[in-house]
Design an enzyme around this catalytic site. Structure first.
Site, PDB file in Angstrom:
ATOM      1  N   LYS A 157       6.027  -0.540   2.237  1.00  0.00           N
ATOM      2  CA  LYS A 157       5.182  -1.719   2.370  1.00  0.00           C
ATOM      3  C   LYS A 157       6.108  -2.913   2.203  1.00  0.00           C
ATOM      4  O   LYS A 157       7.093  -2.833   1.459  1.00  0.00           O
ATOM      5  CB  LYS A 157       4.124  -1.753   1.269  1.00  0.00           C
ATOM      6  CG  LYS A 157       3.048  -0.705   1.420  1.00  0.00           C
ATOM      7  CD  LYS A 157       1.936  -1.000   0.442  1.00  0.00           C
ATOM      8  CE  LYS A 157       1.009   0.185   0.302  1.00  0.00           C
ATOM      9  NZ  LYS A 157      -0.008  -0.061  -0.726  1.00  0.00           N
ATOM     10  N   HIS A 160       5.945  -8.502  -0.714  1.00  0.00           N
ATOM     11  CA  HIS A 160       5.249  -9.776  -0.503  1.00  0.00           C
ATOM     12  C   HIS A 160       5.070 -10.527  -1.815  1.00  0.00           C
ATOM     13  O   HIS A 160       5.539 -10.073  -2.857  1.00  0.00           O
ATOM     14  CB  HIS A 160       3.905  -9.549   0.213  1.00  0.00           C
ATOM     15  CG  HIS A 160       2.967  -8.656  -0.542  1.00  0.00           C
ATOM     16  ND1 HIS A 160       2.260  -9.094  -1.627  1.00  0.00           N
ATOM     17  CD2 HIS A 160       2.629  -7.359  -0.351  1.00  0.00           C
ATOM     18  CE1 HIS A 160       1.519  -8.095  -2.078  1.00  0.00           C
ATOM     19  NE2 HIS A 160       1.727  -7.037  -1.338  1.00  0.00           N
ATOM     20  N   HIS A 163       4.277  -8.888  -5.174  1.00  0.00           N
ATOM     21  CA  HIS A 163       5.276  -8.171  -5.969  1.00  0.00           C
ATOM     22  C   HIS A 163       6.139  -9.111  -6.792  1.00  0.00           C
ATOM     23  O   HIS A 163       6.831  -8.697  -7.699  1.00  0.00           O
ATOM     24  CB  HIS A 163       6.210  -7.358  -5.056  1.00  0.00           C
ATOM     25  CG  HIS A 163       5.519  -6.272  -4.319  1.00  0.00           C
ATOM     26  ND1 HIS A 163       5.387  -6.277  -2.959  1.00  0.00           N
ATOM     27  CD2 HIS A 163       4.901  -5.163  -4.761  1.00  0.00           C
ATOM     28  CE1 HIS A 163       4.718  -5.206  -2.599  1.00  0.00           C
ATOM     29  NE2 HIS A 163       4.408  -4.514  -3.654  1.00  0.00           N
TER      30      HIS A 163
END
Length: 597
Positions: A157, A160, A163
RNA sequence: GCGCCUAUAGCUCAGAGGAUAGAGCGCCGGCCUCCGGAGCCGGGUGCGCAGGUUCGAGUCCUGCUAGGCGCACCA
């Protein structure tokens, strides 16, 4: 009375007390506060009071005209069975002025202390300049270990802004505890195992573009992830397929393992680039996949202890007052909780930690209650040392961040935009600056980090570009700018021969103006702020303190000329002390302190 | 339905059981013949509601209200 003094064992005991129960306030470290406390303790002893938390009771009056520190006597009324006003009066009679305390006043039940301004400024500046980088540090955690599980992004993933919080809160907490003498272990518990890989494998087989995977791996993986969830809405059978693919992966399927390992490698490369920009490093990248074998042992152990029960085909541990914790799915595949259990046990065996912090979003609170609950049922006493350091999630206007819908802001894009914005500002205001590119990176990244760390971690953050890219007021660039301004003054001071290399004389009798005094008091607070940040596991304590400090410094700067005055020497020493504290504080937040910008 | 979190100025947020609740943004008005204007100074009748504990409550407790997040085969 609370023990204090230079005896490291006493200091250590006290630290254990604080960090063990978290109820008593950190009051150590402020030399002014300590001085006043000691005087009050002596006076109280004369009145026959021995057991009283003086340092924790002392406060700062709301109006500086009332005094610099105050000791309210309300609580003593019960102990001494006298009116608080009278206690204040009697206490004050036993407290004369000394080198630091100029006078003592009584207002109703408050004993108010006025400090001698020049003496206070000199004492504080001397303390800071003589200790340098050590100012604000301590050895209270020496011999103790804190393990921090943070960042922990899911492989496959994109990294973004969601995080970001875990990463920088964890990074900052690690530095804060290190500065208190703790040994730290930074663990990036990568989300590199789980059903999501089944989804990706299925999606890749059906829609994957191998050439794009190599060229732009993260976008391709995100597209696959989003595509999977779109398709699954009309074709629920895909979910079953994904579960089967993950089971195959867990059972060692060759094709599945190959794809998984490729996805993992490509993702790690992307993460590493971001970590480098943020200045974050880890001692371990052991992710969930590292616990495949350990999990079997954990499950076995649960079984032997009779904690496992079957429920609707799955294996669970029943918990009191909580939903049961799911250990194995009906197809025999493991779950998040299973991996966290195995990881926690492994970590204790390996590190014998005194604290294990999980820097993970608040929505996972129940998960950690369950994991800790199972560990407790397994009889591990160290479960008491495990803490979920929860933080609020990031909201995006009305829309919520959702990887599944592809509704994300890439952290790298945010960093790039911030840096670009800084470049523009530098070109406008300081085009002859050296190392423009490096400075722009420091300031842009610093702005993003500071914006996040200046809020209480538990609060949700509503992300909007305007706030994130605003550099006026309570922002990282403001703090960095103040640091650069102080650095600039010191350079000039050096040119004028007032500073020789790293040393600067703290001239006596030159400081004492109200702005100087206010600044000195603020500087004296810093060690206390660090302790509090550790105790509360709250980096924002430091961020906000730096803002207050910078405001005080800039007020001082605008109120008084520094160079070319009779007090230049003393004032430069104050500037040097301020620069030291800003630099130390920014370091604890994981932000660079530029000498110019 | 149950559980957790949050509620303070127009907006974003600080507030360690103590005295008259503070910043930033935005808006208005000032401040460089002088050390960096990403700055400084000035402009403000706001603690969701109702009880309770306490000498004292924005802060602790209870009950409401509103929003957010969770609540077994995702992580």
């Amino acid at each position: 009375m609370v023990p204090r003094g230079s005896d490291p064992r006493l200091t250590r005991e006290r630290a254990l007390f604080y960090f063990g129960c978290g109820k008593v306030r950190a009051t150590m470290g402020n030399i002014l506060w300590q001085h006043v406390s000691e005087r009050v303790e002596q006076a109280l002893a004369e009145l026959g009071v021995e057991e009283f938390d003086v340092a924790g009771t002392i406060e700062v009056p709301p109006d500086p005209n009332l005094g610099d520190y105050a000791f309210p006597c309300f609580q003593l009324a019960r102990i001494l069975r006298k009116a608080p006003d009278r206690i204040a009066q009697e206490l004050a009679e036993k407290l004369g002025p000394d080198g630091l305390i100029e006078r003592v006043d009584v207002v109703k039940a408050y004993v108010n202390f006025f400090l001698n301004r020049p003496a206070t400024c000199e004492r504080v500046v001397t303390e800071i300049l003589s200790r340098g980088d050590e100012y604000g540090k301590s050895q209270m955690g020496s011999g103790r270990t804190v393990v921090l599980d943070f960042s922990s992004p899911n492989i496959a993933k994109p990294f973004h802004v969601g995080h970001l919080r875990s990463t920088i809160i964890g990074h900052s907490l690690a530095r804060i505890f290190e500065s208190l003498g703790y040994t730290t272990v930074r663990i990036n518990h990568l989300g590199d195992w789980g059903t999501q890989f089944g989804k990706l494998i299925v999606a890749y087989r059906k829609f994957g573009r191998p050439e794009r995977l190599q060229q732009d791996p993260i976008r391709e993986l995100l597209d696959l992830y989003v595509r999977f969830h779109q398709e699954a809405e009309t074709n629920p059978a895909l979910e079953d397929e994904a579960r089967a693919a993950f089971k195959a992966l867990e059972d060692g399927g060759e094709e599945e393992t190959r794809l998984w390992s490729e996805f993992r490698r490509l993702s790690l490369e992307e993460f590493e680039r971001i970590y480098q920009r943020l200045g974050v490093h880890f001692d371990s990248h052991q992710g969930e996949s590292a616990y495949n074998e350990a999990m079997e042992e954990t499950v076995k152990r649960l079984e032997e202890e009779g904690l496992l029960t079957e429920s609707e085909g799955a294996l669970v541990v029943e918990l009191e007052g909580l939903p049961a914790c799911l250990i194995k799915k009906k197809d025999g595949a493991t779950l998040y909780a299973t991996r966290d259990l195995a990881a926690a046990i492994h970590r204790y065996e390996r590190y014998q930690f005194d604290h294990l912090f999980y820097v993970v979003g608040a929505p996972q609170q129940l998960h950690f209650q369950q994991v800790f609950g199972v560990l407790k049922k397994m009889g591990f006493p160290w479960v008491e040392r495990c803490e979920h350091i929860a933080f609020g999630h990031i909201r995006l206007g009305d829309a919520q961040l959702s990887t599944r819908r592809g509704n994300v802001i890439f952290l790298e894009e945010l960093l790039d935009q911030a840096v670009e914005r800084v470049r523009t500002i530098i070109e406008e205001r300081n085009p002859q600056l050296e190392d423009k590119e490096a400075i722009a990176e420091m300031v842009g990244v610093g702005a993003v980090i500071f914006n996040d760390l200046s809020h209480n971690r538990i609060k949700d953050i509503t992300f909007d570009w305007e706030t994130a890219l605003n550099f006026d007021g309570d922002t990282g660039p403001y703090v960095q700018y103040t640091h650069a301004r102080a650095a600039s003054l010191l350079r000039r001071g050096e040119e004028e021969g007032l500073i020789q290399g790293e040393t600067i004389d703290v001239a006596t009798g030159q400081l004492g103006e109200p702005e100087e005094f206010q600044l000195a008091k603020r500087l004296a607070d810093y060690p206390q702020v660090v302790l509090r940040a550790a105790e509360e596991r709250e980096p924002s304590e430091i961020a906000r303190h730096l803002l207050d400090l910078c405001r005080d410094f800039n007020s001082f700067y605008h109120a008084h000329r520094i160079l070319g005055t009779p007090q230049a020497q003393g004032r430069l020493a104050l500037v040097a002390a301020t620069k030291q504290v800003i630099k130390s504080g920014l370091y604890l937040l994981g932000i660079a302190a530029p000498e110019a910008m």
